[in-house]
Design a protein around this motif. Structure first.
Motif, mmCIF file in Angstrom:
data_model
loop_
_atom_site.group_PDB
_atom_site.id
_atom_site.type_symbol
_atom_site.label_atom_id
_atom_site.label_comp_id
_atom_site.label_asym_id
_atom_site.label_seq_id
_atom_site.Cartn_x
_atom_site.Cartn_y
_atom_site.Cartn_z
ATOM 1 N N LEU A 191 0.813 -1.203 0.000
ATOM 2 C CA LEU A 191 0.000 0.000 0.000
ATOM 3 C C LEU A 191 0.852 1.261 0.000
ATOM 4 O O LEU A 191 0.516 2.253 -0.662
ATOM 5 C CB LEU A 191 -0.949 -0.006 1.201
ATOM 6 N N ARG A 192 1.957 1.245 0.718
ATOM 7 C CA ARG A 192 2.823 2.422 0.767
ATOM 8 C C ARG A 192 3.373 2.750 -0.622
ATOM 9 O O ARG A 192 3.351 3.905 -1.059
ATOM 10 C CB ARG A 192 3.974 2.187 1.738
ATOM 11 N N GLN A 193 3.879 1.755 -1.314
ATOM 12 C CA GLN A 193 4.437 1.978 -2.646
ATOM 13 C C GLN A 193 3.368 2.446 -3.619
ATOM 14 O O GLN A 193 3.569 3.389 -4.386
ATOM 15 C CB GLN A 193 5.087 0.693 -3.152
ATOM 16 N N ALA A 194 2.208 1.793 -3.584
ATOM 17 C CA ALA A 194 1.127 2.170 -4.495
ATOM 18 C C ALA A 194 0.616 3.581 -4.195
ATOM 19 O O ALA A 194 0.277 4.339 -5.117
ATOM 20 C CB ALA A 194 -0.010 1.154 -4.397
ATOM 21 N N HIS A 195 0.573 3.943 -2.923
ATOM 22 C CA HIS A 195 0.142 5.289 -2.546
ATOM 23 C C HIS A 195 1.072 6.346 -3.123
ATOM 24 O O HIS A 195 0.627 7.342 -3.708
ATOM 25 C CB HIS A 195 0.088 5.403 -1.021
ATOM 26 N N LEU A 196 2.376 6.145 -2.978
ATOM 27 C CA LEU A 196 3.327 7.107 -3.518
ATOM 28 C C LEU A 196 3.173 7.239 -5.028
ATOM 29 O O LEU A 196 3.206 8.343 -5.581
ATOM 30 C CB LEU A 196 4.756 6.702 -3.175
ATOM 31 N N ARG A 197 2.991 6.123 -5.704
ATOM 32 C CA ARG A 197 2.829 6.171 -7.154
ATOM 33 C C ARG A 197 1.558 6.913 -7.540
ATOM 34 O O ARG A 197 1.552 7.715 -8.484
ATOM 35 C CB ARG A 197 2.826 4.753 -7.714
ATOM 36 N N ALA A 198 0.462 6.664 -6.828
ATOM 37 C CA ALA A 198 -0.810 7.307 -7.165
ATOM 38 C C ALA A 198 -0.749 8.814 -6.942
ATOM 39 O O ALA A 198 -1.214 9.598 -7.786
ATOM 40 C CB ALA A 198 -1.943 6.689 -6.351
ATOM 41 N N ILE A 199 -0.190 9.245 -5.814
ATOM 42 C CA ILE A 199 -0.159 10.686 -5.546
ATOM 43 C C ILE A 199 0.872 11.386 -6.430
ATOM 44 O O ILE A 199 0.680 12.547 -6.801
ATOM 45 C CB ILE A 199 0.090 10.988 -4.053
ATOM 46 N N THR A 200 1.946 10.688 -6.779
ATOM 47 C CA THR A 200 2.938 11.278 -7.683
ATOM 48 C C THR A 200 2.357 11.459 -9.073
ATOM 49 O O THR A 200 2.557 12.500 -9.723
ATOM 50 C CB THR A 200 4.192 10.403 -7.747
#
Length: 256
Positions: A191-200
């Motif tokens: 979830l942490r990695q996917a969150h960073l990708r989504a907000i970026t």
């Protein structure tokens, strides 16, 4: 060398949370984390009414997802649905969208993908409709690298499981994609990695659109983007927790 906001890896390790020193967020169930993820991304522009779905594969092979009937900004932990590896509902009276077929196939095809996120996001959706890739103009838009594929699913690839499989194959090992005339897709190890990708992706898209409206600008060189890219090992320090705390302050019932 991997860098975080101008810090090299050894400096990142120095500032990483240490067990027992400070609690950034309370202990959360897996369902609470998915509900928080939906709330967090809703604030970032992944908020097209009741559209959109997140799947999170657990170590036992089951998959957590948001129900079809509820918008992302109203979800609580108890609303999150558990699926088996074939997509059958195990513990809920809510429905799930038929579009989860692509998610399940992505999970099956890619052992590195435990999180799949799709919605008709605001800013990245503009570029998907333009059939263009937003340039990277600033540091926050460079956190996940430059490569961003554009995929046209409306050529008939999502009509059945066989055609969905062709979409999985076309996406290959990409970490995200723009879906032409539709929206955005992001995958991640956790979830942490996917969150960073989504907000970026959303920040990059917003800035690029604003720069275009202002008359244009100079995109960052590839070498600078590479230097600013955040390592996927740890994610951006403290960002996921900070955004989670913001949602918990606004509505502690997320954990119910």
């Amino acid at each position: 060398m991997d860098r975080y906001y101008g810090l090299n890896q050894s400096m990142v390790d120095q500032y990483a949370p240490r067990p027992g020193e400070r609690e950034l967020i309370p202990d959360l169930s897996d369902k609470a984390k998915v509900a928080l993820m939906c709330r967090m991304l809703f604030k970032e522009g992944w908020n097209e009414h009741i559209a959109g779905h997140i799947t999170y594969r657990l170590p036992n092979g089951n998959v957590l997802t948001n129900p079809w009937e509820l918008a992302w900004d109203e979800l609580r932990a108890s609303d999150i649905v558990t699926l088996d590896h074939q997509g059958n509902i195990l513990d809920s009276q809510w429905n799930t969208t038929p579009a989860l077929g692509l998610h399940m196939q992505l999970h099956n095809a890619r052992p590195d993908v435990n999180v799949v996120i799709h919605n008709h996001a605001h800013w990245s959706g503009i570029w998907a409709n333009l059939h263009e890739i937003p340039p990277v103009y600033d540091q926050a838009g460079a956190y996940c690298g430059n490569d961003l594929p554009l995929y046209n699913e409306y050529q008939g690839t999502f009509e059945d499981s066989g055609k969905t499989q062709s979409a999985v194959e076309a996406l290959g090992d990409a970490k995200w994609a723009l879906l032409a005339n539709h929206g955005s897709l992001v995958v991640g190890r956790d979830l942490r990695q996917a969150h960073l990708r989504a907000i970026t992706l959303e920040w990059r898209s917003k800035r690029a659109y604003e720069v275009r409206l202002a008359g244009g600008g100079q995109p960052m060189p590839e070498s600078v983007i590479e230097a600013l890219t955040v390592s996927d090992i740890n994610g951006f320090p403290f960002c996921w927790e900070a955004m989670a705390r913001r949602e918990l302050r606004l509505d502690p019932s997320i954990l119910d």
